[in-house]
Scaffold this active site. Structure first.
Site, PDB file in Angstrom:
ATOM      1  N   TYR A  89       0.821  -1.212   0.000  1.00 37.60           N
ATOM      2  CA  TYR A  89       0.000   0.000   0.000  1.00 37.60           C
ATOM      3  C   TYR A  89       0.848   1.252   0.000  1.00 37.60           C
ATOM      4  O   TYR A  89       1.853   1.345   0.698  1.00 37.60           O
ATOM      5  CB  TYR A  89      -0.911  -0.007   1.228  1.00 37.60           C
ATOM      6  CG  TYR A  89      -1.900   1.128   1.271  1.00 37.60           C
ATOM      7  CD1 TYR A  89      -1.791   2.151   2.201  1.00 37.60           C
ATOM      8  CD2 TYR A  89      -2.970   1.167   0.377  1.00 37.60           C
ATOM      9  CE1 TYR A  89      -2.711   3.191   2.246  1.00 37.60           C
ATOM     10  CE2 TYR A  89      -3.889   2.206   0.404  1.00 37.60           C
ATOM     11  CZ  TYR A  89      -3.761   3.211   1.346  1.00 37.60           C
ATOM     12  OH  TYR A  89      -4.676   4.219   1.380  1.00 37.60           O
ATOM     13  N   GLU A 128      -8.684  -2.599 -10.534  1.00 37.26           N
ATOM     14  CA  GLU A 128      -8.063  -2.457 -11.856  1.00 37.26           C
ATOM     15  C   GLU A 128      -6.721  -1.727 -11.866  1.00 37.26           C
ATOM     16  O   GLU A 128      -5.795  -2.161 -12.549  1.00 37.26           O
ATOM     17  CB  GLU A 128      -9.035  -1.803 -12.834  1.00 37.26           C
ATOM     18  CG  GLU A 128     -10.047  -2.812 -13.374  1.00 37.26           C
ATOM     19  CD  GLU A 128     -11.316  -2.139 -13.848  1.00 37.26           C
ATOM     20  OE1 GLU A 128     -11.198  -1.054 -14.438  1.00 37.26           O
ATOM     21  OE2 GLU A 128     -12.410  -2.698 -13.604  1.00 37.26           O
ATOM     22  N   TYR A 134       0.575  -4.537 -11.835  1.00 36.33           N
ATOM     23  CA  TYR A 134       1.274  -5.811 -11.752  1.00 36.33           C
ATOM     24  C   TYR A 134       1.476  -6.440 -13.123  1.00 36.33           C
ATOM     25  O   TYR A 134       2.542  -6.971 -13.427  1.00 36.33           O
ATOM     26  CB  TYR A 134       0.503  -6.773 -10.855  1.00 36.33           C
ATOM     27  CG  TYR A 134       0.461  -6.349  -9.411  1.00 36.33           C
ATOM     28  CD1 TYR A 134      -0.751  -6.198  -8.751  1.00 36.33           C
ATOM     29  CD2 TYR A 134       1.638  -6.099  -8.700  1.00 36.33           C
ATOM     30  CE1 TYR A 134      -0.799  -5.814  -7.418  1.00 36.33           C
ATOM     31  CE2 TYR A 134       1.591  -5.707  -7.368  1.00 36.33           C
ATOM     32  CZ  TYR A 134       0.376  -5.566  -6.737  1.00 36.33           C
ATOM     33  OH  TYR A 134       0.332  -5.187  -5.424  1.00 36.33           O
ATOM     34  N   LYS A 135       0.449  -6.376 -13.975  1.00 39.08           N
ATOM     35  CA  LYS A 135       0.568  -7.021 -15.292  1.00 39.08           C
ATOM     36  C   LYS A 135       1.623  -6.327 -16.147  1.00 39.08           C
ATOM     37  O   LYS A 135       2.361  -6.975 -16.883  1.00 39.08           O
ATOM     38  CB  LYS A 135      -0.785  -7.008 -16.009  1.00 39.08           C
ATOM     39  CG  LYS A 135      -1.726  -8.066 -15.472  1.00 39.08           C
ATOM     40  CD  LYS A 135      -2.814  -8.422 -16.457  1.00 39.08           C
ATOM     41  CE  LYS A 135      -3.436  -9.762 -16.079  1.00 39.08           C
ATOM     42  NZ  LYS A 135      -4.754  -9.934 -16.640  1.00 39.08           N
TER      43      LYS A 135
END
Lengths: 165, 147
Positions: A89, A128, A134-135
């Site tokens: 976070y 999202e 991350y992607k």
């Protein structure tokens, strides 16, 4: 960035903020005392990396810790140690500054140093911005790709099974 | 190895037996294991016919959780109550170690296991709360570590 070293750090406040962000505030039942004992007692159940505002800029009214990552090590009998990222976070006002990337870079170095085969973590499917984050860095969604689902058995059912004839 | 075949991924096993023993029974155990043994009355030799591998996860909102990593019973020994007995013992462990719950991953195509766990009172957090399991593999980690 530095490793959280004990009662002096205020990552507890951030956990509360993260709980709010994830809409899970009523689910926080752990006390600050338990959290500190579990992380910094004789047997640490987690490790924590914190992102801190430089000392020269510390203010007494604002947070000095603006981001954190909580992780620990899990194990897969086929590939060995894994780094498990439990919480990650960065406070809203401090996003977009590269702090998240820096935290991930640090975590990757920890994983490589500890000979972990990979890093696992959970992401809520509605989150999202995080999924994109991350992607973009090469993460795969194993739930979608391989069909893994997270199950849980709550204490009441555990007690039932534990005491069954 | 047998379980890997059951899950259709026998080539995914890259850990050596030596690593596995060191990691479980060395100075710092990374996992704990419960085994079910069957004794051959004639030869008096035992063999392992089922096992559960687990360790402890941590959720800063609720504390320790028992994380069931692997749970497998050899086919000829299923339907005899071994699985229930293992789960019963596993259920006692979290209560002794003050865990709030037990968590584990299941492949959605594994219908017998999914039904079995639901009958025991399990909930599917992926469906109910939208949690997806993500992974950075070694290649991605090395790339990020060197950025």
């Amino acid at each position: 960035l530095r490793k959280a070293v004990g009662p002096a750090c205020s990552h507890v406040v951030l956990f509360q903020e993260l709980a709010k962000y994830e809409d899970m505030e009523d689910q926080v039942v752990l006390t600050e005392k338990e959290l500190l004992e579990d992380g910094f007692g004789e047997h640490p159940f987690y490790h924590c990396l914190v992102a801190e505002v430089p000392k020269e800029q510390w203010s007494s009214e604002e947070h000095n810790i603006v981001g954190f990552a909580m992780y620990y090590f899990t194990y897969d009998p086929w590939i060995g140690k894994l780094l498990y990222l439990e919480d990650f976070y960065v406070m809203a006002e401090y996003r977009g500054l590269g702090i998240g990337s820096e935290i991930l870079k640090n975590l990757s170095q920890v994983a490589v140093k500890c000979r972990c085969s990979s890093m696992h973590f959970l992401v809520a499917e509605w989150n999202e911005p995080s999924i994109r984050f991350y992607k973009r860095r090469g993460a795969s969604d194993l739930s979608t790709e391989e069909g893994w689902r997270l199950f849980k058995i709550d204490k009441e059912y555990l007690v039932k099974m534990a005491t069954e004839e | 190895q047998e379980q890997a075949t059951y899950e259709h991924t026998p080539n995914a096993v890259t850990l050596t037996e030596e690593d596995l023993l060191q990691d479980g029974f060395g100075k710092h155990p990374f996992y704990y294991c419960l085994v079910a043994e069957a004794e051959n009355k004639r030869t008096e030799r035992s063999c392992t016919v089922g096992y559960a591998m687990y360790n402890f996860n941590y959720d800063p909102r609720i504390g320790k959780l028992l994380y069931l990593k692997d749970f497998y019973i050899m086919e000829p020994y299923r339907g005899l109550g071994i699985g229930s007995e293992i789960l019963k013992l596993l259920s006692q462990a979290p209560l002794e170690t003050h865990c709030s719950c037990m968590q584990f991953l299941v492949l959605i195509c594994n219908k017998p296991s999914v039904e079995y766990y639901i009958k025991c009172g399990a909930s599917n957090l992926s469906t109910e709360e939208g949690w997806h399991l993500f992974r950075f593999n070694k290649e991605a980690l090395l790339r990020m570590a060197a950025e």
